[in-house]
Motif scaffolding. Sequence first.
Motif, PDB file in Angstrom:
ATOM      1  N   THR A   1       4.325   4.643  -3.942  1.00 34.26           N
ATOM      2  CA  THR A   1       3.193   5.286  -4.593  1.00 34.26           C
ATOM      3  C   THR A   1       2.943   4.964  -5.954  1.00 34.26           C
ATOM      4  OG1 THR A   1       4.392   7.182  -4.731  1.00 34.26           O
ATOM      5  CG2 THR A   1       3.214   7.207  -2.956  1.00 34.26           C
TER       6      THR A   1
ATOM      7  N   CYS B   1      -1.913   5.179  -2.176  1.00 30.13           N
ATOM      8  CA  CYS B   1      -1.997   6.044  -1.261  1.00 30.13           C
ATOM      9  C   CYS B   1      -2.336   5.360   0.295  1.00 30.13           C
ATOM     10  CB  CYS B   1      -3.335   7.158  -1.399  1.00 30.13           C
ATOM     11  SG  CYS B   1      -3.731   7.220  -3.072  1.00 30.13           S
TER      12      CYS B   1
ATOM     13  N   GLU C   1       0.632   9.817   1.495  1.00 26.33           N
ATOM     14  CA  GLU C   1       1.451   8.979   0.494  1.00 26.33           C
ATOM     15  C   GLU C   1       1.819   7.634   1.244  1.00 26.33           C
ATOM     16  OE1 GLU C   1       2.302  11.325  -2.938  1.00 26.33           O
ATOM     17  OE2 GLU C   1       4.252  10.734  -2.087  1.00 26.33           O
TER      18      GLU C   1
END
Lengths: 317, 666
Positions: free
Chosen positions: B161, B272, B456
């Motif tokens: 991420t 994402c 995520e």
Amino acid sequence: MTRLILSTSNIVMGGSSIVRQPGTDKSNFELTNSLRANFVAAQEDYSPPQSETSGNTPTFGSANGAEAEKTRPQLSIWTTREGSDYYVPTIDWSLSGVQEEPSQYEITVKLFYLPGASIQERAKYTKDAVELVLKELKIQTIDLLIISFHGLTFDGDCEWRADKINASQGNDEEEIQSWAAVEELHSQGIVKRLGLAEYGSEKLSKFLESVKVPPQVDQINLKDCCNVPPPLIQLAKAKGIELLTHRDCTDILPKGTLREILGQGPQGAGLLSVSKRGLDGMKGEITPQWVVKYTAVVRDRGVIENKGYFAVAELAE
Amino acid sequence: MGLLALGTPLQWSEAKENAAHVRAWGIEQLLAIWNAAKGKEGEALLWGDEIEYFVVNYGEEDEKVTLSLRQADILTALASDEKLKTEGGCVPALQDVVAETSDAPLPIFHPEFGRFMLEATPGRPWGIGFKDLLDVESNMRLRRKIAKEHMYPEEYPITLTTYPRLGSPGVFTAPYYPPSGENLRSQFVPDEIANPHIRFPTLAANIRARRGRKVQVNVPIFKDKNTAWPWKDPTVNYDLFKWPEDDDVRNGAAPDNFIHMDAMAFGMGSCCLQITFQAKNIREGRQMYDQLSPLGPIMLALTAATPIYKGFLADTDVRWNQISNAVDDRTPEELGETPLKHARWRIPKSRYASNSTYISEDPRLRKEYFDPNLIIDPDVKQKLMDGGMDSLLATHFAHLFIRDPIVIFAEDLKELDLTKTDHFENLQSTNWQHMRFKPPPAGSDIGWRVEFRPMEIQVTDFENAAFSVFMVLITRAILSFDLNFYIPIAKVDENMATAHHRNAVLEKKFWFRKNPFPTRLPRPYSSNGSRSGTATPNTISRPPTPIGPVEDEYALMTIEEIMNGGRDGENTFPGLIPLVESYLDSMNVDVETRCEFASYLNLIRKRADGRLWTAAKWIREFVGGHEDYKEDSAVSDKINHDLIGAVIKLDGGERGWVFNVDKFLG
């Protein structure tokens, strides 16, 4: 002789009976629970409404035994006899049908021949089952009809062994004989593709040699679908047979289970008498003949719109 | 990605003057789309996933890892590859891409906010055919492979991420640029960290200008054995006097025990995993929007992958709030810090936040579920309703339109073009809520869509495919079984906060609806015993639904209970995974596909019950077990190097050697 026609109506929005039970590889839970639930629902729906203020409808399928017995409505209210056919519950055919154009759907039908039923009658069973489904869904054709013969499994400690055990199960001759009726539906154009359930490599190759219209699908129940027996994979590939998964048991409606569902017990429908002089239900020897499961899926959206079962049994009064 | 049209962007002082203008035209455009598309029917399920990467320079022998700022060069290399060109091309930002001509069109690559980032999507949307679902993972691998082939040998696309040492002192980008640039005015990151396309620097600069100070992204530090307490972020410089915003830290922007960050890049530089679904019609779109919303925080906690910021272990596991803070353009008045004088209202949430509306025309949607603190622009709502929109949907858009447009191009203000949606999208695409309800683009045959945004990104393509396919299957179960996951929006908000806790996936409980099943539709009753011949399934009147207190409908559950089902007698929630399996049981699924699904569902099941670790946990254990780690929460260059090295290995043949790989991926 009475033919009992049990039905679930559409179970796809029927709540918890469609959810698989943890820890079970295969079961008839969905069938038995949704039959019970539909009986309770029909008893409520076909009974005259109670006063407007008591909107406290019992929750689906949870009728308490003792209470159910007290409040159980008369059979005539929620079941229908038409000649020798006895519908449990009454089917309101005006509610049947799919919502969109039939071409939008993939219709799969699975027919279970049950143990104890007549082998000779299978042609009739097949025709009857398909007719009921066509009527219920208001459609003309079925995309896939899968035949499930009883006594077949894929049980074993390993995949090779399961395939071996499978080879000696069932009765090849009877099964091949019964296939003629299924081929007939195919040649009439009512069924587009044919399939078998729980056929291992040996049985399948024998079967293929003996039938006119070969199955295009073999539906198998393996503990772990990643361990398909290699001989079966090879055979399926060579013959263009699609191997599909399922979680139904082949003896989907044993006699004892059916008696319990229809009987006077807390979970029963109150339709069959316990004893000859006991209650006012029907009496006699009951023999489950076949069960058919149908599923209508909106093809390009993957949404199941309609799913249900018919189960037919013979009652020798 | 939003709008990439070129033009002359307005500085905030001018943009502010034109905000009402853009909103008014945006509403006109929305009404035009609404009227043109509200009757769209019978669209197939199409869906797409978006994978975001950051690009590092990594050498096994060189302890220093840097972020590569060559996004533009890499996209150019992809666009000018002759072989890819003959296959249709794959960079729509730089070339005409022809996807229809091929059975298997190339994946598509897009620029992203961070100059170190790339985004990749499938070449055409996926369908529901199970073969399509099987292709997702290999397509994700292909995207990574093609991207890698157009990078330098030492460059790697990484799906973490956040880059663990983004904003750490010293060199963390290649090429190096000093921080404290005019647009971001950040102590920690240079302006060049952002995509140079004019839209992005303007977005960052105008958010800062509107807010009146830099954004503040403060993440609690993880307190380890040797972490000083109170902990003062040692990388904060209190002695800078280049920009007025350098005063922020002297005015308390960097509190004790928090890792302090001060620029949009710390949020919008996160990667994402987002999934967009096309609905059959607007009604189904609204249903999916509502029903997926309560799943947002659950999926966020379950995909937790963000334990490090700016070279320190954080006490949180997910990215969400950091992005929220990184684009929070609210003024002190709107934040409630000073009395309302100029601002129109106080606003409880950032533009990037969990949803505030339910929009489905579902009789099960109770008024008790709505957000009691919802702010809407009543004039916008009235205008939409005057234009024919129903109150529920008008409320939704009147809520999105409380915001100002941030980036306005002077050229777009000359004439209102109702065949375009640029002004509407200006507001719509800068409301980053965890669900997005997307009207059809102007002049296209695309239908109404819903985007699921909270997850995520996962380290491997296997995991990303698993979560993507799971989301597709759960939407099919929702629609087939008519599932009901409604809980009050306030509880979803609370869950979103809960999802941030370290190891929330195993240690926290979330509000969730106890019984997701619909109430049965009764057959019509007629007293003479004959069946009403005219009734159809659509016209059955509903019974008076027994309504109990809303509070009785939901309870606190662990993620395991929500995913795998309640185990004790009290919690009878069936579990999202059993619901998906029940859906699959009713479908014709071939053994190979079912086997693949089983591996996906197993991963998710085991992440939920703790048999497997989330990426956040795996990274924490990696840092904690590293020889260079001093139990002081600091993630050094060396640890970062080895962590990135391990991530690269997970993708290749040396996977078996990676630290704790069996606990992470099974």
